[in-house]
Design a protein around this motif. Structure first.
Motif, mmCIF file in Angstrom:
data_model
loop_
_atom_site.group_PDB
_atom_site.id
_atom_site.type_symbol
_atom_site.label_atom_id
_atom_site.label_comp_id
_atom_site.label_asym_id
_atom_site.label_seq_id
_atom_site.Cartn_x
_atom_site.Cartn_y
_atom_site.Cartn_z
ATOM 1 N N ARG A 39 0.899 -1.169 -0.135
ATOM 2 C CA ARG A 39 -0.051 0.179 -0.169
ATOM 3 C C ARG A 39 0.984 1.430 0.040
ATOM 4 O O ARG A 39 0.428 2.376 -0.255
ATOM 5 N N ARG A 40 2.023 1.039 0.214
ATOM 6 C CA ARG A 40 3.017 2.142 0.479
ATOM 7 C C ARG A 40 3.315 2.669 -0.992
ATOM 8 O O ARG A 40 3.627 3.723 -1.285
ATOM 9 N N LEU A 41 3.433 1.663 -1.872
ATOM 10 C CA LEU A 41 3.649 2.087 -3.509
ATOM 11 C C LEU A 41 2.357 2.810 -3.904
ATOM 12 O O LEU A 41 1.434 2.013 -3.944
ATOM 13 N N GLU A 42 2.410 3.911 -4.305
ATOM 14 C CA GLU A 42 1.206 4.661 -4.768
ATOM 15 C C GLU A 42 0.907 3.959 -6.181
ATOM 16 O O GLU A 42 1.883 3.607 -7.156
ATOM 17 N N LEU A 43 -0.457 4.050 -6.093
ATOM 18 C CA LEU A 43 -0.917 3.345 -7.573
ATOM 19 C C LEU A 43 -1.458 4.230 -8.577
ATOM 20 O O LEU A 43 -2.160 5.304 -7.955
ATOM 21 N N PRO A 44 -1.004 4.585 -9.834
ATOM 22 C CA PRO A 44 -1.517 5.487 -10.524
ATOM 23 C C PRO A 44 -2.965 5.144 -10.676
ATOM 24 O O PRO A 44 -3.611 4.206 -10.753
ATOM 25 N N GLY A 45 -3.719 6.415 -10.912
ATOM 26 C CA GLY A 45 -5.272 6.437 -10.939
ATOM 27 C C GLY A 45 -5.675 5.151 -12.030
ATOM 28 O O GLY A 45 -5.103 5.264 -13.081
ATOM 29 N N THR A 46 -6.376 4.381 -11.526
ATOM 30 C CA THR A 46 -6.914 3.248 -12.351
ATOM 31 C C THR A 46 -7.979 3.578 -13.131
ATOM 32 O O THR A 46 -9.035 4.510 -12.956
ATOM 33 N N GLN A 83 -1.940 7.297 0.711
ATOM 34 C CA GLN A 83 -2.270 5.952 0.687
ATOM 35 C C GLN A 83 -3.579 5.395 0.826
ATOM 36 O O GLN A 83 -3.714 4.437 0.654
ATOM 37 N N TYR A 118 6.751 1.511 -13.710
ATOM 38 C CA TYR A 118 5.404 1.898 -13.476
ATOM 39 C C TYR A 118 4.839 3.171 -13.596
ATOM 40 O O TYR A 118 3.360 3.458 -13.522
ATOM 41 N N GLY A 178 6.083 8.651 -5.359
ATOM 42 C CA GLY A 178 5.135 7.270 -6.084
ATOM 43 C C GLY A 178 4.175 7.978 -6.879
ATOM 44 O O GLY A 178 3.175 7.073 -7.195
ATOM 45 N N PRO A 234 2.436 9.276 -10.351
ATOM 46 C CA PRO A 234 2.958 9.152 -11.988
ATOM 47 C C PRO A 234 3.477 10.321 -12.309
ATOM 48 O O PRO A 234 3.104 11.480 -12.102
ATOM 49 N N THR A 251 -5.756 3.950 -1.461
ATOM 50 C CA THR A 251 -5.599 2.516 -1.947
ATOM 51 C C THR A 251 -6.405 1.580 -1.235
ATOM 52 O O THR A 251 -6.392 0.402 -1.624
#
Lengths: 247, 305, 322
Positions: free
Chosen positions: A240-247, C26, C191, C269, C271, C29
């Motif tokens: 969860r620490r790795l930010e996820l680009p907007g899905t 976070q 990524y 992190g 984009p 998420t």
């Protein structure tokens, strides 16, 4: 079993693991890294790969795993070389190497401090680092060491099995068993019983009765579930620490 | 002739299928049933210049172990004991994979496991290697050479080491006042020691003596392949195996080592118990072979004298 | 809020603020379908129709799908796959990449593109100097070093991927691809770079630099003319883009600011795409942050807060549906 009430030198019961800490993503230049500590024993593992391999050493069908084990001080000796081989063969059991033909995966192990159960700590750290690098595996491994303490005279006999021994306990034991176990129990067998987790790696020192080994195996199975649960929790937090680009 | 060629070609191109054809009949390419080890022989005193030596053959696998004794000063932590230092070498002649510049990984694993087995079983009491407390003790350099690597190297290496220790004879020595260790001369001169003016020398031993060995460890390497247990695999079989388990027991049935270094398949409790049973059987075999060979060796020794 | 003229906050305070900002980011998420290695993947409604297993999954027993990596579960019709976040660059045909030459081999250059293997740039896939189209001769092969040498940085496009072992072949058969110089390379995790319409972007004044967002995580920041249409002379073909001599101070400072903006986004992190880069640069200008302080925890915290606010605003505007 006698003396079940007595505690070990550091206050643990004989069936108690030390506190575990797992930090991931510490090395920025490595594809994956993890530092696994079991109280006084601490190992840092960096994973590089899958990456290019010189043509002489590449395998056209799968990735080549190599392990480098660096002791806390001094240069590599025969024990470190043996540990490299055991660790490499252990990881080969779970890494999906055929997915990366002609590539190489380097696992570098740095011993930070050794207070017993070193190989187990290294195996746990290496698995965590491989996951951190995003390398596909068939499952996680959990490794744990057990020491058979010497029989007490006059205390009713019966060596007791000490889980996750310290260096002192390990050196003074009659025998030690280090096991790496799969973390998914096998499916139920034909007669309805559920087999425990299978053994991927086993190394022992000292002499013991076969029954003692099998009992140690069962204790390790129970402990491995705790270790696996902890590893999964740490994984989830790290994800969860790795930010996820907007899905 | 044709069918022989065909069989060879099939073996080359499809080694796994070739192997499985035999397994389905409960046998192996060399005709052995799955649970049988290859014929084993032990030759004592193969190296005349060594203090103890043995040549072991398990099928084609040939290993030579030699022990040379040297004098050392005991350490402060153990002033009344000697020590054992082991090496294992695979010279290029033993296998097409062995080359001078690249150490095969078996070398590291085998030597560690052999030493582990010897120490865990308590084969040698290092106190017996003492010459004079705090001043001198023997260090036994155990060198194991692989002359032909055809699988199950650990089994043969351990057997050779055990036989070499059984063959080992400590020479008689004396310690002079300066603390130097000198050999005791044999025959008539030995008896005249005191009259030679060496009255101040401490005579440690007068006769050659052998070590009183503790429990002997016996090893059996068993390979796992698609659920089959294959005892004492050859090099060809080892290349196909999913993983191997080396179980070491002593004559009392104690587990000295259960060594499974990773590998593609994992073992269940049931498989472990099967391996132990097979090893028990093999340990009895090996013990008998050692005793018979030892007896022959003694007989020969008596005859030559 | 950071006061430009007040006393600088202590390092601990700044770090605490950054951690707080990251925590806010976070929390978004929480609702995502993350899965851990070894977890069984919920087949859901597709179970009856059968599923196709994609990357990052494997069969474990009867009709049971297990994840082999930790990541996000993606479902496209019947295809179920798990996308791991960390990991080396996986090429797709048509990707723009920036790579470094590691080796000059027979009729090809081996390039490091942060992938699982080195990519190959074939001699046949580059434009010869002079824009000539002809068969490559032995002389061309001997003169390969005149074109690209070891450690040269090159922008290229992925031409094809070998089915068998995933080996990547690149090409520079267009005026805009070729050797890069007079600029800066920033490495981020692959990524973070999404596939856009244009990977060669010219940032408008006052930034006035050109950037190439390599899909492999290598971001090149250089002078604007490499991005302009026909930045390389068609006839010249192989000339390196960008000044070969001394780069003037103004341009250098602008490039460093943009480079640090990219690094700041990567550190958090977030984009990396042109609007985000421009926004971070503007923010640093607004707060009068020195270029060298852009990677400090105070500024990063500000960037994180901004992003959190933006997501909040977005979330309020259209409710997220999962």
């Amino acid at each position: 079993m006698s003396s079940q009430g007595s505690l070990r030198k550091d206050g643990r019961t004989f069936n108690q693991l030390r506190g575990m800490v797992c930090d991931r993503g510490l090395l920025h230049r490595a594809d994956g890294s993890a530092k696994w500590s079991q109280d006084g024993t601490s190992v840092l593992v960096g994973v590089y790969g899958p990456k290019n391999m010189p043509p002489k050493r590449e395998d056209p069908e799968k990735a080549v795993l190599e392990v480098l084990w660096k002791p806390k001080s001094g240069i590599q000796g025969p024990e470190e070389r043996e540990a490299e081989i055991i660790l490499r063969r252990t990881l080969e059991a779970v890494v999906l190497a055929p997915l990366f033909p002609r590539a190489g995966i380097s696992v570098v192990v740095q011993v930070i401090h050794d207070d017993g159960s070193l190989l187990s700590c290294a195996i746990n750290a290496a698995c965590a680092a491989l996951v951190d690098a995003g390398i596909p595996m068939t499952g996680l491994l959990a490794s744990v060491t057990i020491a058979l303490a010497k029989r007490d005279d006059g205390a009713g006999g019966g060596a007791h099995l000490q889980l996750d021994p310290t260096r002192e306990e390990q050196d003074g034991a009659q025998a030690t068993v280090c096991l790496a176990l799969e973390t998914t129990p096998k499916a139920a067998t034909s007669n309805g019983s559920v087999e425990g987790e299978a053994v991927v790696t086993s190394t022992t020192r000292g002499a013991m009765a076969i029954e003692e080994y099998l009992e140690a195996l069962d204790r390790c199975r129970m402990a491995s579930r705790t270790i696996n649960a902890f590893a999964r929790l740490s994984l989830d937090k790290a994800q969860r620490r790795l930010e996820l680009p907007g899905t | 002739m044709d069918s022989q060629l065909e069989a060879e070609a099939f073996k080359r191109i499809y080694p796994e299928e070739y192997f499985q054809r035999f397994l389905s009949e409960g046998t192996r390419p060399d005709g052995r049933p799955l649970g049988r080890a290859r014929s084993t022989t032990i030759g004592f005193g193969a190296v005349s210049t060594a203090d103890g030596s043995a040549l072991v053959k398990i099928g084609s696998t040939t290993l030579l172990a030699g022990i040379k004794l040297e004098v050392m000063t005991p350490t402060a932590e153990a002033p009344d004991a000697g020590k054992i230092a082991a090496t294992f070498e695979m010279p290029p002649l033993c296998s097409p994979d062995a080359r001078p510049e690249r150490r095969l990984e078996e070398t590291s694993v085998v030597v560690q496991q052999v030493m582990n087995a010897i120490e865990s079983a308590g084969l040698v009491n290092t106190k017996e290697l003492l010459i004079s407390t705090g001043k001198a003790a023997w260090v036994a350099y155990l060198d194991i050479y692989c002359l032909d690597a055809d699988g199950s190297l650990l089994d043969a290496a351990l057997l050779a080491a055990v036989a070499a220790f059984a063959d080992l004879t400590l020479p008689p020595v004396r310690v002079n006042p300066e603390g130097h260790v000198l050999p005791v001369l044999s025959g008539a001169q030995g008896g005249n020691l005191r009259e030679n003016g060496d009255a101040s020398s401490e005579v440690v031993t007068v006769e050659r003596r052998k070590l009183t060995l503790g429990a002997m460890p016996w090893a059996a390497t068993i390979g796992l392949y698609k659920g089959h247990l294959i005892v004492d695999p050859t090099a060809e079989e080892e290349a196909l195996l999913e993983s191997t388990v080396t179980t070491i027991l002593d004559e009392a049935g104690r587990l000295i080592s259960l060594f499974k270094p990773g590998g593609i398949t994992a073992v269940t409790t049931a498989l472990i118990q099967d391996c132990v049973e097979l090893t028990r059987h093999r340990a009895r075999e090996l013990k008998q072979i050692l005793e018979e060979s030892s007896q022959e060796d003694e007989d020969e020794g008596d005859e030559s004298q | 809020m950071l006061q430009p003229e007040g006393p600088a906050p202590s390092l601990d305070e700044a770090a605490a603020k950054l951690a707080e900002a990251q925590a806010i980011l976070q929390s978004s998420t929480a609702s995502l379908p993350l899965v851990c290695l070894g977890d069984a993947i919920d087949l859901g409604a597709d179970a009856e129709g059968g599923v196709m297993k994609g990357h990052g999954t494997m069969m474990a027993g009867e009709a049971q799908l297990q994840a082999t990596v930790c990541g996000l579960v993606e479902r496209v019709n019947k295809l179920v796959s798990v996308r791991a976040l960390k990991g080396r660059y996986t090429a797709q045909v048509g990707d723009v990449v920036v790579g470094r030459v590691t080796e000059v081999a027979q009729k090809r250059w081996k390039m490091d593109v942060n992938g699982k293997q080195d990519a190959a740039l074939l001699l046949a896939s580059v434009n010869l100097p002079g824009g000539v189209q002809r068969r490559r001769t032995n002389v061309d092969e001997l003169n390969m070093r005149e074109l690209y040498q070891e450690n040269d940085l090159i922008s290229a496009e992925v031409q094809q991927i070998n089915q068998g072992d995933g080996a990547v072949a690149l090409h520079t058969r267009s005026a805009k691809y070729g050797k890069l110089q007079g600029g800066q390379l920033v490495t981020v995790a692959p990524y973070l770079i999404k596939r856009l319409k244009q990977h060669f972007v010219a940032l408008a004044a006052p930034l006035d630099v050109g950037i190439i967002l390599g899909c492999n995580g290598y971001v090149w920041i250089g002078s604007k003319d490499l991005v302009d249409a026909g930045g390389r002379d068609e006839d010249e073909g192989m000339e390196a883009a960008g000044p070969s001599g001394q780069v003037d101070l103004q341009l250098r400072e602008r490039m460093c600011r943009v480079a640090n903006a990219v690094r700041a986004l990567a550190a958090l992190g977030l984009p990396v795409h042109p609007p985000a880069i421009v926004e971070v640069c503007n923010l640093s200008g607004l707060l009068r942050v020195e270029i060298k302080d852009m990677l400090g925890p105070e500024f990063l915290a500000q960037v994180a807060y901004r992003e959190a606010d933006r997501r909040q605003a977005e979330g309020d505007a259209q409710p997220m549906d999962h």
